[in-house]
Design an enzyme around this catalytic site. Structure first.
Site, PDB file in Angstrom:
ATOM      1  N   HIS A 262       5.682   6.264  -1.621  1.00  0.00           N
ATOM      2  CA  HIS A 262       6.481   5.054  -1.804  1.00  0.00           C
ATOM      3  C   HIS A 262       5.712   3.860  -1.252  1.00  0.00           C
ATOM      4  O   HIS A 262       4.862   3.999  -0.380  1.00  0.00           O
ATOM      5  CB  HIS A 262       7.834   5.181  -1.098  1.00  0.00           C
ATOM      6  CG  HIS A 262       7.709   5.218   0.385  1.00  0.00           C
ATOM      7  ND1 HIS A 262       7.339   6.358   1.062  1.00  0.00           N
ATOM      8  CD2 HIS A 262       7.870   4.258   1.321  1.00  0.00           C
ATOM      9  CE1 HIS A 262       7.297   6.100   2.359  1.00  0.00           C
ATOM     10  NE2 HIS A 262       7.605   4.825   2.544  1.00  0.00           N
TER      11      HIS A 262
ATOM     12  N   HIS B 257       0.847  -1.195   0.000  1.00  0.00           N
ATOM     13  CA  HIS B 257       0.000   0.000   0.000  1.00  0.00           C
ATOM     14  C   HIS B 257       0.883   1.246   0.000  1.00  0.00           C
ATOM     15  O   HIS B 257       2.073   1.166   0.269  1.00  0.00           O
ATOM     16  CB  HIS B 257      -0.886   0.011   1.249  1.00  0.00           C
ATOM     17  CG  HIS B 257      -0.079   0.054   2.515  1.00  0.00           C
ATOM     18  ND1 HIS B 257       0.352  -1.087   3.164  1.00  0.00           N
ATOM     19  CD2 HIS B 257       0.405   1.097   3.237  1.00  0.00           C
ATOM     20  CE1 HIS B 257       1.059  -0.750   4.231  1.00  0.00           C
ATOM     21  NE2 HIS B 257       1.120   0.571   4.297  1.00  0.00           N
TER      22      HIS B 257
END
Length: 187
Positions: A126, A42
């Site tokens: 990220h 995620h």
């Protein structure tokens, strides 16, 4: 409960990422890394940590408003990088400014709900794929990811995710993530 707001990539994007990460496992030293679990991949927007259950209803309401004020945007996985010598990540390209705005709104929603948030830092999108406790030269992995570019998708919702930390004492045990709620972007 331990919570964070996130963007969850769709299954087809996760499969594509899985193929890229599988190639990294062939590199020397890969066994020394703790690879994150695919079900947990995620983009964290706002990490809230432990949140009192009495705060959750207001947090949900405010996150719903944050999602409503944010438009859908296009995103794709792109390249890779590292934080120091201990964290390897996949980057993003496309609607980065929209994602930063969504992260700021999620963080503000948490603060206004009474969640004590750490000091504000500039958002860097990220998706963490590996960590290590020892200093490790991650450059070969980053080099391998240099040309990686995933298919674009439309980010259409904001998710509130609960993190269940491992407690069984098993080697390489992974956290388990549970989506508590999700709201469509743009209402």
């Amino acid at each position: 409960m331990r919570l964070f707001a996130a963007v969850l990539p769709p299954d087809e994007v996760l499969r594509e990422l899985g193929a890229a990460v599988d190639r990294l496992h062939a590199l020397p030293g890969s066994r020394g890394l703790r690879w994150t679990g695919r079900p947990g991949w995620h983009f964290t927007l706002a990490f809230m940590g432990e949140v009192d259950e009495r705060t959750v209803p207001e947090l949900r309401e405010r996150l719903g408003r944050a999602a409503h004020r944010s438009e859908e945007f296009r995103l794709r996985l792109f390249g890779g990088g590292r934080f120091g010598r201990r964290t390897l990540w996949i980057g993003a390209a496309g609607g980065i400014e929209e994602m930063r705005m969504l992260a700021e709104r999620a963080e503000a929603a948490a603060r206004r709900s009474g969640v004590p948030m750490d000091e504000h830092r500039a958002y860097h999108p990220h998706l963490t794929v590996a960590r290590t406790r020892a200093d490790t030269d991650l450059r070969p992995y980053v080099d391998e990811l240099h040309g990686f570019e995933g298919a674009p998708w439309t980010v259409s919702e904001l998710a509130l995710v609960r993190s269940h930390l491992p407690g069984g004492g098993l080697e390489r045990e992974q956290p388990r993530y549970e989506t508590v709620d999700a709201w469509p972007l743009g209402g």
